[in-house]
Design a protein around this motif. Sequence first.
Motif, PDB file in Angstrom:
ATOM      1  N   GLU A   1       0.594  -1.213   0.186  1.00  0.00           N
ATOM      2  CA  GLU A   1       0.044   0.221  -0.116  1.00  0.00           C
ATOM      3  C   GLU A   1       0.905   1.120  -0.048  1.00  0.00           C
ATOM      4  N   SER A   2       0.749   2.084  -0.927  1.00  0.00           N
ATOM      5  CA  SER A   2       1.465   3.381  -1.072  1.00  0.00           C
ATOM      6  C   SER A   2       0.710   4.472  -0.172  1.00  0.00           C
ATOM      7  N   PRO A   3       1.562   5.403   0.152  1.00  0.00           N
ATOM      8  CA  PRO A   3       1.004   6.307   0.812  1.00  0.00           C
ATOM      9  C   PRO A   3      -0.277   7.068   0.552  1.00  0.00           C
ATOM     10  N   GLY A   4      -0.209   7.492  -0.940  1.00  0.00           N
ATOM     11  CA  GLY A   4      -1.392   7.648  -1.651  1.00  0.00           C
ATOM     12  C   GLY A   4      -2.580   6.921  -1.483  1.00  0.00           C
ATOM     13  N   ASP A   5      -2.552   5.457  -1.586  1.00  0.00           N
ATOM     14  CA  ASP A   5      -3.546   4.562  -1.556  1.00  0.00           C
ATOM     15  C   ASP A   5      -4.224   4.478  -0.228  1.00  0.00           C
ATOM     16  N   ARG A   6      -3.164   4.781   0.766  1.00  0.00           N
ATOM     17  CA  ARG A   6      -3.662   4.718   2.292  1.00  0.00           C
ATOM     18  C   ARG A   6      -4.349   6.086   2.652  1.00  0.00           C
ATOM     19  N   LEU A   7      -4.033   6.927   2.081  1.00  0.00           N
ATOM     20  CA  LEU A   7      -4.853   8.313   2.372  1.00  0.00           C
ATOM     21  C   LEU A   7      -6.173   8.141   1.808  1.00  0.00           C
ATOM     22  N   LEU A   8      -6.268   7.585   0.485  1.00  0.00           N
ATOM     23  CA  LEU A   8      -7.696   7.420  -0.097  1.00  0.00           C
ATOM     24  C   LEU A   8      -8.319   6.520   0.823  1.00  0.00           C
ATOM     25  N   GLN A   9      -7.925   5.456   1.232  1.00  0.00           N
ATOM     26  CA  GLN A   9      -8.865   4.530   2.027  1.00  0.00           C
ATOM     27  C   GLN A   9      -9.085   5.224   3.407  1.00  0.00           C
ATOM     28  N   VAL A  10      -8.430   5.872   3.760  1.00  0.00           N
ATOM     29  CA  VAL A  10      -8.615   6.412   5.281  1.00  0.00           C
ATOM     30  C   VAL A  10      -9.655   7.745   5.014  1.00  0.00           C
ATOM     31  N   LEU A  11      -9.764   8.340   4.100  1.00  0.00           N
ATOM     32  CA  LEU A  11     -10.629   9.375   3.647  1.00  0.00           C
ATOM     33  C   LEU A  11     -11.821   8.909   3.124  1.00  0.00           C
TER      34      LEU A  11
ATOM     35  N   ALA B   1       0.863  17.780   1.282  1.00  0.00           N
ATOM     36  CA  ALA B   1       0.755  16.361   1.817  1.00  0.00           C
ATOM     37  C   ALA B   1      -0.180  15.615   0.697  1.00  0.00           C
ATOM     38  N   ILE B   2      -1.204  16.510   0.021  1.00  0.00           N
ATOM     39  CA  ILE B   2      -1.968  15.749  -0.927  1.00  0.00           C
ATOM     40  C   ILE B   2      -1.182  15.758  -2.172  1.00  0.00           C
ATOM     41  N   ALA B   3      -0.483  16.662  -2.411  1.00  0.00           N
ATOM     42  CA  ALA B   3       0.488  16.323  -3.702  1.00  0.00           C
ATOM     43  C   ALA B   3       1.619  15.218  -3.623  1.00  0.00           C
ATOM     44  N   GLU B   4       2.023  15.205  -2.504  1.00  0.00           N
ATOM     45  CA  GLU B   4       3.058  14.022  -2.210  1.00  0.00           C
ATOM     46  C   GLU B   4       2.238  12.626  -2.220  1.00  0.00           C
ATOM     47  N   ALA B   5       1.191  12.591  -1.762  1.00  0.00           N
ATOM     48  CA  ALA B   5       0.462  11.263  -2.054  1.00  0.00           C
ATOM     49  C   ALA B   5      -0.150  11.017  -3.320  1.00  0.00           C
ATOM     50  N   ALA B   6      -0.416  11.938  -3.904  1.00  0.00           N
ATOM     51  CA  ALA B   6      -0.903  11.613  -5.403  1.00  0.00           C
ATOM     52  C   ALA B   6       0.187  11.148  -6.237  1.00  0.00           C
TER      53      ALA B   6
ATOM     54  N   LYS C   1     -15.115  -1.945   8.210  1.00  0.00           N
ATOM     55  CA  LYS C   1     -14.405  -0.931   7.151  1.00  0.00           C
ATOM     56  C   LYS C   1     -13.425   0.075   8.011  1.00  0.00           C
ATOM     57  N   LEU C   2     -13.712   0.213   9.330  1.00  0.00           N
ATOM     58  CA  LEU C   2     -12.946   1.138  10.264  1.00  0.00           C
ATOM     59  C   LEU C   2     -11.670   0.476  10.356  1.00  0.00           C
ATOM     60  N   GLU C   3     -11.855  -1.097  10.825  1.00  0.00           N
ATOM     61  CA  GLU C   3     -10.923  -1.819  11.238  1.00  0.00           C
ATOM     62  C   GLU C   3      -9.792  -2.160   9.810  1.00  0.00           C
ATOM     63  N   HIS C   4     -10.585  -2.191   8.752  1.00  0.00           N
ATOM     64  CA  HIS C   4     -10.004  -2.305   7.523  1.00  0.00           C
ATOM     65  C   HIS C   4      -8.921  -1.312   7.376  1.00  0.00           C
ATOM     66  N   ALA C   5      -9.207  -0.224   7.586  1.00  0.00           N
ATOM     67  CA  ALA C   5      -8.583   1.091   7.416  1.00  0.00           C
ATOM     68  C   ALA C   5      -7.550   1.264   8.341  1.00  0.00           C
ATOM     69  N   GLY C   6      -7.504   0.621   9.438  1.00  0.00           N
ATOM     70  CA  GLY C   6      -6.526   0.834  10.405  1.00  0.00           C
ATOM     71  C   GLY C   6      -6.978   1.710  11.386  1.00  0.00           C
ATOM     72  N   LEU C   7      -8.235   2.038  11.528  1.00  0.00           N
ATOM     73  CA  LEU C   7      -8.724   3.301  12.285  1.00  0.00           C
ATOM     74  C   LEU C   7      -8.887   2.701  13.768  1.00  0.00           C
ATOM     75  N   VAL C   8      -9.566   1.391  13.875  1.00  0.00           N
ATOM     76  CA  VAL C   8     -10.080   0.642  14.914  1.00  0.00           C
ATOM     77  C   VAL C   8      -9.383  -0.689  15.245  1.00  0.00           C
TER      78      VAL C   8
END
Length: 110
Positions: free
Chosen positions: A5-15, A93-98, A57-64
């Motif tokens: 998982e890339s930082p960009g993909d991780r950010l999309l998943q969390v958002l 941060a968004i530019a780097e994640a993209a 979904k929250l657990e899969h995203a690593g939030l709980v």
Amino acid sequence: MTVDESPGDRLLQVLATLANPHRLRVLAALTGERQYVSELARELGVSRPLLQVHLRKLEHAGLVSASMEVSEDGKAMKFYEVVPFEVRLTPQAIAEAATTLSTPVKGTSV
């Protein structure tokens, strides 16, 4: 974050996970205390099956995170709690994640 998982993909998943009012309420209810599913469902006024969908979904995203325990009367109880996290959104941060997104933009070569 998984190895693939890339930082960009991780950010999309969390958002995407946080872009739901029910999941925001679940996180708010779990902030500062862990709760078991039935208790949390009663507090939020939702059915346990619906709550479980959001918790997965929250657990899969690593939030709980979840843990199983057995009560004194032998009943299995699944507890959830918030995993400490921070999402910092800035244009930089968004530019780097993209630049790390695994899904290429149409019309570009890989």
